[in-house]
Design an enzyme around this catalytic site. Structure first.
Site, PDB file in Angstrom:
ATOM      1  N   SER A 119       0.950  -1.343   0.003  1.00 54.24           N
ATOM      2  CA  SER A 119       0.155  -0.054   0.121  1.00 54.24           C
ATOM      3  C   SER A 119       0.739   1.266   0.085  1.00 54.24           C
ATOM      4  O   SER A 119       0.440   2.142  -0.182  1.00 54.24           O
ATOM      5  CB  SER A 119      -0.824   0.224   1.242  1.00 54.24           C
ATOM      6  OG  SER A 119      -1.563  -0.975   1.360  1.00 54.24           O
ATOM      7  N   HIS A 140      -1.137  -2.795  -7.155  1.00 51.61           N
ATOM      8  CA  HIS A 140      -2.065  -2.443  -6.240  1.00 51.61           C
ATOM      9  C   HIS A 140      -3.392  -2.838  -6.156  1.00 51.61           C
ATOM     10  O   HIS A 140      -4.254  -1.921  -6.788  1.00 51.61           O
ATOM     11  CB  HIS A 140      -1.608  -1.211  -5.593  1.00 51.61           C
ATOM     12  CG  HIS A 140      -2.193  -0.673  -4.285  1.00 51.61           C
ATOM     13  ND1 HIS A 140      -2.397   0.597  -3.792  1.00 51.61           N
ATOM     14  CD2 HIS A 140      -2.436  -1.468  -3.074  1.00 51.61           C
ATOM     15  CE1 HIS A 140      -2.854   0.755  -2.665  1.00 51.61           C
ATOM     16  NE2 HIS A 140      -2.949  -0.550  -2.115  1.00 51.61           N
ATOM     17  N   GLU A 152      -3.884  -0.055  -8.863  1.00 53.22           N
ATOM     18  CA  GLU A 152      -3.123   1.148  -9.221  1.00 53.22           C
ATOM     19  C   GLU A 152      -1.574   0.275  -9.773  1.00 53.22           C
ATOM     20  O   GLU A 152      -1.356  -0.492  -9.034  1.00 53.22           O
ATOM     21  CB  GLU A 152      -2.773   1.774  -7.900  1.00 53.22           C
ATOM     22  CG  GLU A 152      -2.418   3.154  -7.655  1.00 53.22           C
ATOM     23  CD  GLU A 152      -2.526   3.982  -6.443  1.00 53.22           C
ATOM     24  OE1 GLU A 152      -2.302   4.915  -6.363  1.00 53.22           O
ATOM     25  OE2 GLU A 152      -2.473   3.156  -5.510  1.00 53.22           O
ATOM     26  N   ASN A 190      -3.383   5.984  -1.271  1.00 49.65           N
ATOM     27  CA  ASN A 190      -3.127   6.031   0.188  1.00 49.65           C
ATOM     28  C   ASN A 190      -2.460   7.552   0.660  1.00 49.65           C
ATOM     29  O   ASN A 190      -2.442   8.073   1.785  1.00 49.65           O
ATOM     30  CB  ASN A 190      -2.187   5.063   0.905  1.00 49.65           C
ATOM     31  CG  ASN A 190      -2.977   3.816   1.061  1.00 49.65           C
ATOM     32  OD1 ASN A 190      -4.115   3.687   1.569  1.00 49.65           O
ATOM     33  ND2 ASN A 190      -2.625   2.727   0.274  1.00 49.65           N
TER      34      ASN A 190
HETATM   35  N1  LIG Z   1      -6.075  -4.362   3.860  1.00 50.32           N
HETATM   36  C1  LIG Z   1      -6.149  -3.623   2.921  1.00 50.32           C
HETATM   37  O1  LIG Z   1      -7.257  -3.102   2.641  1.00 50.32           O
HETATM   38  C2  LIG Z   1      -5.163  -3.537   1.782  1.00 50.32           C
HETATM   39  C3  LIG Z   1      -5.386  -2.768   0.619  1.00 50.32           C
HETATM   40  C4  LIG Z   1      -4.493  -2.740  -0.365  1.00 50.32           C
HETATM   41  C5  LIG Z   1      -3.040  -3.285  -0.143  1.00 50.32           C
HETATM   42  N2  LIG Z   1      -2.815  -3.835   1.037  1.00 50.32           N
HETATM   43  C6  LIG Z   1      -1.469  -4.573   1.177  1.00 50.32           C
HETATM   44  O2  LIG Z   1      -1.567  -5.796   0.992  1.00 50.32           O
HETATM   45  C7  LIG Z   1      -0.437  -6.376   1.766  1.00 50.32           C
HETATM   46  C8  LIG Z   1      -1.199  -7.554   2.807  1.00 50.32           C
HETATM   47  O3  LIG Z   1      -2.017  -6.827   3.562  1.00 50.32           O
HETATM   48  P1  LIG Z   1      -3.343  -7.584   4.191  1.00 50.32           P
HETATM   49  O4  LIG Z   1      -4.305  -6.654   4.608  1.00 50.32           O
HETATM   50  O5  LIG Z   1      -3.687  -8.862   3.343  1.00 50.32           O
HETATM   51  O6  LIG Z   1      -2.614  -8.373   5.657  1.00 50.32           O
HETATM   52  P2  LIG Z   1      -2.750  -9.407   6.395  1.00 50.32           P
HETATM   53  O7  LIG Z   1      -2.109  -9.153   7.815  1.00 50.32           O
HETATM   54  O8  LIG Z   1      -4.501  -9.815   6.235  1.00 50.32           O
HETATM   55  O9  LIG Z   1      -2.005 -10.699   5.624  1.00 50.32           O
HETATM   56  C9  LIG Z   1      -0.592 -10.880   5.460  1.00 50.32           C
HETATM   57  C10 LIG Z   1      -0.423 -12.286   5.325  1.00 50.32           C
HETATM   58  O10 LIG Z   1       1.131 -12.241   5.048  1.00 50.32           O
HETATM   59  C11 LIG Z   1       1.611 -13.381   5.573  1.00 50.32           C
HETATM   60  N3  LIG Z   1       2.781 -13.442   5.735  1.00 50.32           N
HETATM   61  C12 LIG Z   1       3.824 -12.715   6.684  1.00 50.32           C
HETATM   62  N4  LIG Z   1       5.073 -13.069   6.428  1.00 50.32           N
HETATM   63  C13 LIG Z   1       5.239 -13.888   5.253  1.00 50.32           C
HETATM   64  C14 LIG Z   1       6.151 -14.555   4.562  1.00 50.32           C
HETATM   65  N5  LIG Z   1       7.516 -14.347   4.781  1.00 50.32           N
HETATM   66  N6  LIG Z   1       5.694 -15.378   3.581  1.00 50.32           N
HETATM   67  C15 LIG Z   1       4.481 -15.537   3.139  1.00 50.32           C
HETATM   68  N7  LIG Z   1       3.381 -14.758   3.771  1.00 50.32           N
HETATM   69  C16 LIG Z   1       3.832 -14.205   4.789  1.00 50.32           C
HETATM   70  C17 LIG Z   1       0.885 -13.343   6.977  1.00 50.32           C
HETATM   71  O11 LIG Z   1       0.866 -15.001   7.698  1.00 50.32           O
HETATM   72  C18 LIG Z   1      -0.493 -13.051   6.613  1.00 50.32           C
HETATM   73  O12 LIG Z   1      -1.346 -14.331   6.401  1.00 50.32           O
HETATM   74  C19 LIG Z   1       0.240  -5.344   2.423  1.00 50.32           C
HETATM   75  O13 LIG Z   1       1.144  -4.900   1.732  1.00 50.32           O
HETATM   76  C20 LIG Z   1      -1.034  -4.198   2.652  1.00 50.32           C
HETATM   77  O14 LIG Z   1      -0.291  -2.767   2.512  1.00 50.32           O
HETATM   78  C21 LIG Z   1      -3.665  -3.903   2.029  1.00 50.32           C
END
Ligand SMILES: NC(=O)c1ccc[n+]([C@@H]2O[C@H](COP(=O)([O-])OP(=O)(O)OC[C@H]3O[C@@H](n4cnc5c(N)ncnc54)[C@H](O)[C@@H]3O)[C@@H](O)[C@H]2O)c1
Length: 282
Positions: A119, A140, A152, A190
């Site tokens: 993000s 993204h 994005e 963001n």
């Molecule tokens: N939540 C949102 O609304 C949103 C929107 C757009 C982008 N993002 C981005 O997406 C990414 C993930 O966010 P999320 O909300 O899904 O987080 P989340 O916490 O729901 O999921 C993250 C996952 O990554 C896993 N993980 C951690 N270390 C790891 C590794 N070394 N290898 C494999 N998996 C690993 C964790 O176990 C977890 O299941 C982030 O970069 C976030 O900024 C989030």
């Protein structure tokens, strides 16, 4: 190069949605996380979300069954060697993503594009950790991924036109709308959204209004489908805090200071919808 098999690293909120849309569009998916329970939870969520699409007649029963069959959950990251494209969607921490990108660079064939769903973390920085910075790009997606149209597409300083075009075309194949953005802290989404959410939190902290009242103002006055505090809960308050810190560090302007109430809530483990408590209770 034809893309048939896609690797998705991280099976959380975003990773399961990304696996869902690739599998629904006919791609084979290798879904990777660090523990079996995260993979099990992701597959459960994908099955539930596909069921919802089936009930709404958006997909057929055959599409649902075929999509689920295309997803292979793995813990062993070296299995990503078989993939023709990778989306990293692990936790929003630079050190963690840096380790993953170094590994992916070793594991994946040199011609493969490595994308990140980050993000806010610099795509240029992630690219520089690899021997293929021209093939590193931001892809993204937005939450919930199966429903939100926008992708994005973020060009790092070294990202090639060929890489950009591959990701743009891929987004279109997923029936998404790609929008081109250059690398800068928080990109566009963001950079603009998070300070709004953060300011709404200051309003609550200072007693200007309750979370319900702030959200009503935005829903009724600005026609937002969801108020900023409900949205922050939905995104995850820890994710919001991480992004504010990236904006603060990357842009250096005090206007990006995270709201102290946000910091306190994250310290308390009140992370929003996913933990059962945030600005609202779930
Ligand atoms: N939540 C949102 O609304 C949103 C929107 C757009 C982008 N993002 C981005 O997406 C990414 C993930 O966010 P999320 O909300 O899904 O987080 P989340 O916490 O729901 O999921 C993250 C996952 O990554 C896993 N993980 C951690 N270390 C790891 C590794 N070394 N290898 C494999 N998996 C690993 C964790 O176990 C977890 O299941 C982030 O970069 C976030 O900024 C989030």
């Amino acid at each position: 190069m034809e893309i048939r098999r896609v690797g998705v690293v991280g099976a959380g909120t975003m990773g399961n949605g990304i696996a869902h849309v690739f599998a629904r569009s006919g791609y084979l998916v290798v879904l990777c996380d660090v523990e079996q329970r995260f993979l099990d939870r992701a597959l459960e969520t994908i099955a539930k979300n596909l069921d919802r699409e089936l009930t709404k007649n958006k997909i057929t029963a055959e599409t649902r069954a075929a999509a689920l069959k295309r997803i292979e959950p793995v813990i062993d990251r070296t299995r990503l060697a078989e993939c023709d494209f990778v989306v990293e969607a692990a936790t929003e921490k630079l050190d963690l993503k840096a380790g993953i990108f170094r590994d992916l660079d070793r594991i994946c064939r040199p011609e493969i594009v490595l994308s990140s769903n980050t993000s806010s973390i610099s795509i240029t920085k992630l690219g520089a950790l690899t021997k293929r910075p021209d093939k590193v790009i931001g892809m993204h997606f937005f939450n919930p991924v199966p429903m939100m149209k926008l992708v994005e597409v973020i060009r790092g300083l070294a990202t090639s036109n060929e890489t950009f075009e591959q990701v743009r075309d891929l987004a279109v194949k997923l029936e998404k709308t790609p929008v081109e953005v250059n690398d800068a802290p928080g990109f566009v989404s963001n950079r603009v959204l998070m300070p709004l959410l953060n300011e709404a939190m200051f309003a609550v902290m200072e007693g200007v209004a309750t979370p319900e009242a702030v959200d009503e103002v935005f829903k009724l006055g600005m026609a937002h489908p969801m108020g900023p505090l409900a949205l922050a809960d939905f995104i995850g308050l820890d994710v919001c805090l991480d992004i504010m810190r990236v904006l603060q560090d990357g842009l250096g302007d005090p206007k990006y200071r995270p709201c102290p109430l946000l910091i306190k809530m994250v310290d308390a483990g009140w992370l929003g919808k996913k933990s059962g408590r945030g600005f609202y209770r779930y």
